[in-house]
Write an enzyme that holds these catalytic residues in place. Structure first.
Site, short mmCIF file in Angstrom:
data_model
loop_
_atom_site.label_atom_id
_atom_site.label_comp_id
_atom_site.label_asym_id
_atom_site.label_seq_id
_atom_site.Cartn_x
_atom_site.Cartn_y
_atom_site.Cartn_z
N LYS B 69 54.98 111.02 55.53
CA LYS B 69 54.41 112.27 56.02
C LYS B 69 55.02 112.72 57.34
O LYS B 69 55.39 113.88 57.50
CB LYS B 69 52.89 112.12 56.15
CG LYS B 69 52.16 113.42 56.42
CD LYS B 69 50.66 113.18 56.44
CE LYS B 69 50.39 112.11 57.47
NZ LYS B 69 49.09 111.50 57.42
N THR B 71 57.91 111.80 58.50
CA THR B 71 59.31 112.10 58.21
C THR B 71 59.45 113.52 57.66
O THR B 71 60.33 114.28 58.09
CB THR B 71 59.84 111.06 57.20
OG1 THR B 71 59.61 109.76 57.72
CG2 THR B 71 61.32 111.25 56.93
N ARG B 92 51.08 113.55 66.60
CA ARG B 92 50.24 112.66 67.40
C ARG B 92 51.09 111.55 68.04
O ARG B 92 52.20 111.29 67.60
CB ARG B 92 49.16 112.02 66.51
CG ARG B 92 48.08 113.02 66.10
CD ARG B 92 47.16 112.40 65.06
NE ARG B 92 47.95 111.94 63.92
CZ ARG B 92 47.61 110.93 63.14
NH1 ARG B 92 46.50 110.27 63.37
NH2 ARG B 92 48.38 110.58 62.13
N LYS B 103 52.85 98.69 60.99
CA LYS B 103 53.81 99.77 60.78
C LYS B 103 55.12 99.59 61.53
O LYS B 103 56.17 100.04 61.08
CB LYS B 103 53.20 101.12 61.20
CG LYS B 103 52.13 101.59 60.24
CD LYS B 103 51.37 102.78 60.81
CE LYS B 103 52.08 104.10 60.60
NZ LYS B 103 51.24 105.23 61.08
N ALA B 271 42.83 109.03 61.73
CA ALA B 271 42.06 109.91 60.86
C ALA B 271 41.03 109.15 60.04
O ALA B 271 40.13 109.76 59.46
CB ALA B 271 42.99 110.69 59.94
N PHE B 299 46.70 110.14 57.79
CA PHE B 299 46.38 109.59 56.47
C PHE B 299 46.36 110.69 55.39
O PHE B 299 47.11 111.66 55.49
CB PHE B 299 45.08 108.77 56.52
CG PHE B 299 45.21 107.54 57.39
CD1 PHE B 299 46.21 106.60 57.15
CD2 PHE B 299 44.35 107.31 58.46
CE1 PHE B 299 46.36 105.47 57.95
CE2 PHE B 299 44.49 106.17 59.26
CZ PHE B 299 45.49 105.26 59.00
N PHE B 380 62.98 109.11 46.58
CA PHE B 380 63.56 107.78 46.80
C PHE B 380 64.73 107.66 45.83
O PHE B 380 64.73 108.28 44.76
CB PHE B 380 62.53 106.69 46.50
CG PHE B 380 61.74 106.28 47.70
CD1 PHE B 380 60.76 107.11 48.21
CD2 PHE B 380 61.98 105.07 48.32
CE1 PHE B 380 60.02 106.73 49.32
CE2 PHE B 380 61.25 104.69 49.44
CZ PHE B 380 60.27 105.52 49.94
N TRP B 408 64.55 111.90 54.44
CA TRP B 408 64.85 110.59 54.98
C TRP B 408 66.36 110.34 54.95
O TRP B 408 66.94 109.92 55.94
CB TRP B 408 64.10 109.51 54.17
CG TRP B 408 64.21 108.14 54.74
CD1 TRP B 408 63.39 107.57 55.66
CD2 TRP B 408 65.19 107.15 54.44
NE1 TRP B 408 63.80 106.31 55.97
CE2 TRP B 408 64.90 106.02 55.23
CE3 TRP B 408 66.30 107.12 53.58
CZ2 TRP B 408 65.67 104.86 55.18
CZ3 TRP B 408 67.08 105.96 53.52
CH2 TRP B 408 66.76 104.84 54.33
#
Lengths: 555, 555
Positions: B69, B71, B92, B103, B271, B299, B380, B408
């Site tokens: 998200k 990205t 954020r 992460k 969130a 999220f 992907f 990406w």
């Protein structure tokens, strides 16, 4: 009368790049934090170049009357520059604990301050927060290791690594963590220290560079296994992340005095419960970029100066070229038995003569290091001429120059004579610095040397726990590490009520805390606590901010 | 394959003053933190000027497969600029908890990142540390008030204000503080939340300006008296110091993307346990200085987007002009029952069809707000053409554009079609934004609207405690405040194991926590926790720093 913050705000600051130029630092050597704060990068500062002279500013045991040690340090640096000597002042960073607690700020006062004082007194460039985070990340990783199977067999009852917070928070001294059942962790006793007592703060202040920082962090002992073997950070394999969290905190901060003298402000261990000096990296950079460096150590000479001389100097590999002891008529009177309320009652030479015993003891202790000692008698408007003369006479008898300063009121102008006296002393100094503690002394011998020579104690009493720890530490090979005494700042003894020069007293060694990464053992004496509490009316209640962002109540 | 941090380090950043110019900010509008980070001053940004268009990026419920998200948010902003639309991304700030936990960083990935990523992921400009400190200073002041005589008659068993730390630290969830006897405090149960769950974080993100910040802080309810009357910060008279500690944290931070798009990164409530959006001040500044603002909420759409729309939008007084939902073939497969290990097993269109139910539910929920919705299918290399086509077809049936993105791998080039679709949607948008929750609804009605419409729950079950609290809150006049749901991010339900689109389930309201300063009531559902724990092999173990200060292990 103008408040410190009003004086500070009224003065036009120079851009920090202009300040940096005064110590031959270019904009490429800086990482700016706004226009008036910068970090100094670590590149280029590792090679050995000619060093400046270093002046250590210390004080008598602090009293509620105020001595003004930071004010004198700052004003002396201003006065040195005003007298044509290129000088930098190197200080510690304030902790939020006392800023919100009793002091309301730690950036000097009156006409001798470092600015921007609101920033320096609050979060500054985030160093202390980074240290808190690194400290507490280690705690979380320890508890997680235990929770996830405890491969290292860490005994939860023998974890010595405590959590920290940069606040005075009495309620966190003794806590139980890990409550709530199997999915919430493993219950154990724990406690929080104030961040400035964290071993990571000590390590940051003693590390030579990033590599040394990581090496020292890997050696931190966090507790013991069920078999009583010490567990280090390297056993947990987390020295990388802890060091990474300090990547910016290790870089010294540059600000300025009200008279635009460069001020390097970096590291902030308290001198009562930690080693009390600014960072080695900051001191070295200052020495490499100035002819004279004024630095201070925390609280009285029995704490900050002793640790500066016995812990920092061997690692800095440079001793001070002169030592200034700050005293005031008011505080000498308090050491002579006058109460804070009675200070207003006017001239009292007998009390000053009694209180001088405190200053005399510090003079004696410091003379033993064979470094020139100068007394700075920091004026208050209420001092009488006879009072000042009495102190000068007594210093004269000890063959120590005593210089009146009026730095708080007059800035550098109030410190010109002190500057001249300091330079004279340095120029005639024969440089035969002698350490108090010879190499190869045992833990108990070291403690005896400090307690008897520096504090004037007659005996040392060890608790049963302390005696067991001495045996254990000798077996672990820690017996020859330096001792960092944790003692009340208010008295030469470990009893805060004994002012002046107490005699015929014992120092009580309650417990030791190993700080293997920092490279010393903390000895807790008397009832000293590594987490302060707030008073009934803490300074926090006075601090405010208006809708334009102007802060009040910092002083 | 290059790691994110290697890609980030290889790119030459533009000076932050150059980035600022792209949004008509001059150097005077900035406070530099080095060359590549700055805070934007609050002056000049209060008046109402023409606002840009706002795009909210959200996602399906997150899976271990990764959705990307952040990205997509970053890459979409880059693609908008590449397409000639002046765009700023507003995100954020990462919390250290997940950075050191699961992460390893939260600054996008591949060719769509914000930089300097090491700084942003670690301490950044210190905002979160300032929030931790403000939060914990309040705790210390509360405990000190009780210790010093408890004039306000605060019941230590009814203090709702918890301490915080910006780490995943399971052992601090439930603690007992104040142990050790009369001079150490008053024993009581307490607990630590992660800082991003602090009410002060929520307040900082919802405040309009410094004045509003202080006003909201004064209204924080910290607990109750023995007579069960609420106690606010204003009763303790400490809103001044708490606000002063946030004087810099309230200013938004400016950084850049790898393609030099301005990125405002400010505020970071989670969130799942908090309201999940960046700050109102940051969003407003972005809207005043860009034609398009891309922002994201935490999220899945059931959490971040719902709170963005129902809590933030009414206070921002601006609704999004378009909403992008991010999904991937891999995560749709996981929602369709495929395990992480089995994702490698190749094409599986039936699983995608099953998993699409999750996306479909979010599309339905968001459509109800009458804002254009676009699906971004984030590619992907393992995705097959038939799989991508299947998802497009299903979106088509819902009359929603579905755009493949390869951000990406390709940065802005991989998002050009998404940018075009977003602009088209905005230009044809009829602007009839409709809130989910009408004014004047009760606590239970609000919860029912969210649980049924957004989550698809059939019933709501309240604990006895929750029912008592509802009654109490109504009496206290808090009954009409918005509800901020605290719920697992992994499922539409409150059971993290129920993926896809669970049906016939209840939402369990365990307890409420009043956040009166923030202006909402948190409803804790299921077993959601406001302090995460670390896994057996946390990301922290991978993070390292070499002697030149280069960090590895952030990704």
């Amino acid at each position: 009368m103008k408040k410190d913050i009003e004086i500070a705000r009224a003065i036009e600051k120079e851009k920090i790049v202009t300040i940096a130029k005064k110590m031959n630092l270019t904009p490429d050597d800086l990482e700016l934090y706004g226009n008036y704060k910068a970090k100094i990068t670590l590149e280029k500062h590792t090679e050995s170049i000619e060093q400046g002279k270093m002046v250590l500013v210390t004080a008598i045991n602090p009293t509620p009357a105020g001595e003004g040690k930071s004010t004198v340090s700052i004003g002396l640096a201003d006065a040195m520059n005003a007298s044509g000597y290129q000088t930098v002042v190197a200080l510690r960073e304030p902790s939020l604990g006392p800023t919100l607690g009793i002091k309301g700020g730690a950036t000097g006062g009156g006409q001798a301050q470092i600015v921007p004082m609101e920033d320096i007194n609050l979060h500054f460039t985030g160093d202390i927060h980074a240290i808190s985070t690194a400290n507490n990340a280690l705690s979380a990783l320890i508890d997680n290791h235990i929770y996830q199977g405890n491969e290292l067999q860490i005994d939860p009852r023998r974890i010595t690594w405590k959590r920290v917070v940069d606040l005075n928070d009495r309620a966190l001294r003794h806590v139980v963590v890990g409550l709530g059942g199997p999915i919430q962790g493993v219950p154990r006793e724990d406690g929080f220290d104030i961040t400035v007592a964290s071993e990571i703060m000590a390590i940051l202040c003693l590390a030579k560079d990033l590599k040394d920082l990581k090496e020292r962090i890997s050696q931190i002992v966090i507790g013991y296994t069920y078999d009583k073997e010490p567990i280090s950070v390297k056993d947990l394999k987390v020295e990388g992340v802890i060091t990474a969290l300090l990547k910016d905190a290790i870089k010294p901060n540059l600000v300025q005095t009200l008279e635009h003298t460069p001020a390097i402000v970096h590291g902030g261990p308290f001198a009562n419960i930690a080693h009390g000096c600014n960072s080695i990296i900051a001191t070295k950079i200052a020495l490499q970029h100035a002819d004279y460096v004024i630095t201070e150590a925390g609280f009285g000479a029995d704490l900050g100066a002793e640790k500066f001389l016995d812990i920092k100097v061997p690692q800095l590999e440079k001793a001070p070229d002169a030592i200034v002891i700050v005293a005031t008529i008011r505080s000498l009177k308090m050491h002579g038995g006058v109460s804070l309320a009675d200070l207003a009652k006017g001239e009292n030479i007998p009390a000053i003569r009694d209180g001088f015993s405190n200053l005399a003891k510090h003079i004696d202790s410091l003379k033993a290091y064979h470094v020139p000692v100068i007394v700075s008698l920091n004026e208050f408007t209420t001092d009488t001429k006879s009072e000042l003369e009495a102190v000068k006479e007594m210093c004269d008898k000890q063959a120590i120059p005593c210089v009146e300063t009026s730095i708080w009121a007059n800035g550098s102008k109030g410190g010109l004579e002190l500057a001249k006296t300091v330079v004279d002393a340095i120029q005639t100094n024969t440089n035969d610095y002698t350490p108090l503690i010879p190499e190869g002394t045992s833990m108990q011998e070291k403690i005896a040397l400090i307690a008897k020579n520096t504090y004037g104690a007659t005996t040392i009493e060890y608790s049963a726990k302390a005696l067991t720890q001495i045996k254990q530490y000798q077996e672990l090979g820690w017996g020859e590490l330096p001792i960092c005494m944790a003692k009340t700042q208010y008295s030469l003894s470990d009893n805060p009520k004994l002012l002046g020069r107490p005699t015929d007293f014992a120092i009580h060694i309650r417990e030791f805390v190993p700080k293997i990464g920092a490279g010393f053992i903390v000895a807790l004496t008397g009832n000293v606590m590594t987490m302060p509490g707030l008073t009934k009316e803490p300074a926090a209640l006075e601090i405010d901010i208006d809708e334009n962002g102007n802060i009040s109540g910092l002083f």
